[in-house]
Scaffold this active site. Sequence first.
Site, PDB file in Angstrom:
ATOM      1  N   SER A 141       0.819  -1.199   0.000  1.00 39.21           N
ATOM      2  CA  SER A 141       0.000   0.000   0.000  1.00 39.21           C
ATOM      3  C   SER A 141       0.865   1.267   0.000  1.00 39.21           C
ATOM      4  CB  SER A 141      -0.951  -0.046   1.202  1.00 39.21           C
ATOM      5  OG  SER A 141      -1.932   0.953   1.120  1.00 39.21           O
TER       6      SER A 141
ATOM      7  N   ASP B  28      -9.989  -5.037  -4.157  1.00 39.57           N
ATOM      8  CA  ASP B  28      -9.263  -3.964  -3.482  1.00 39.57           C
ATOM      9  C   ASP B  28      -9.846  -2.623  -3.900  1.00 39.57           C
ATOM     10  OD1 ASP B  28      -7.457  -2.167  -2.404  1.00 39.57           O
ATOM     11  OD2 ASP B  28      -5.698  -3.363  -2.922  1.00 39.57           O
TER      12      ASP B  28
ATOM     13  N   HIS C  90      -7.542  -5.523   0.039  1.00 36.29           N
ATOM     14  CA  HIS C  90      -6.343  -4.780   0.397  1.00 36.29           C
ATOM     15  C   HIS C  90      -5.603  -5.402   1.593  1.00 36.29           C
ATOM     16  CE1 HIS C  90      -4.137  -1.065  -0.396  1.00 36.29           C
ATOM     17  NE2 HIS C  90      -3.989  -0.900   0.904  1.00 36.29           N
TER      18      HIS C  90
END
Length: 409
Positions: A182, A350, A379
Amino acid sequence: MPTPLTAATTAATAAAILLSLLAVIPAAELANDLTTSRRPPQNRSLCEELIRPAGYLCSEHTVQTKDGHLLGIQRVSSGDEALRLGFRPPVLLQHGLFTAGDSWFLNSKDQSLGFILADQGFDVWVGNVRGTRWSHGHASLSEKDKEYWNWSWEELALYDLAEMINYVYLTTNSKISYVGHSQGTIIALAAFTRPDIVKMVDAAALLCPISYLEHISAQLVLRMVSIHLDQMILAMGIHQLNFRSDFGVNILDSLCDGHLDCGDMLSALTGNNCCFNSSRVDFYLKQEPHPSSTKNINHLFQMIRQGTFSKYDYGVWKNFQKYGATKPPAFDLIRIPESLPIWMGYGGSDDLADLTDFQRMLKELRCKPELLYLEDYGHIDFILGTNAKKDVYDHMIRFFRSMGKSSSY
């Protein structure tokens, strides 16, 4: 993407949230409330908290950035002496937004990437950016100082990550492999456009890679963006965003109250996650979330609004003073060397790393990353999924080994 709020509704919602926050927290108590956490005081190190109790060797290191922040880095190796003999390829793990180095060690030893890499004979280094609890403050500033929080992911890329990579490179006398999740991918992609940084990296694995955020679909994030919550909080003089403080909790309560179904807060923030162990949420919340800066959130929301992957936008006049142009310069992905081996894992569920934005990023890269697509993965599944070793990590390790970094294993 959800239907946009009308201007009137947006303004009314923003006003209601602002009034509710000011009503709940008197100005005289605000400064103390921002840093008061709903977690017992954390006196132990990450090594003491999660890694040594699992039977692994762990040492604490401190790196100072050019602007004075003191970053905590942990070095982890297997408790098996045979795995510590000979060359162990160094790999740096870099966490995402509102998390820290603990995120790589929150599941069992056979499910957590940090432990898995150590057991595969890697020299594991764990990065923690400024502001997180496993870093160590600043050489001269206090956490209560405005300037302490005057940074965004741009500084995390060009100062924090640059210094951590350099430290591991010099300590091990070897180029490193890199794993980011991320925000750890945003700062990597920005940093890798710099020749002085990327020359120390041998290969990179990016989980839920993000550079562009224009098509993000996470409900709670879109709501924050639509009411300009980031700018509202900055205007209130709040520079630290800590969702464990009373102020942070009240923000989420105000956003959800009557507007969104936040019964599953994680899904509202990230999208559906198929494969993490929901029975361990209470354990995860003993460590997460970590603080970040309001300016960092503001920078991320700028990316969503503007569809850019650029430096921080200060406004026309200050941009011209700082950059010599009315708009901030972009991080040009074409500057990442074609020769850098990159592996990417991404998921169909996601809501933060959207597939349209992902394809745009791929088109701008000169290199051709090796890709792993998992339709059901969200995610969080990439770092906390119970099957992530088989679904994700085994593929990543094979990629690193194919680069020749661990040919002896």
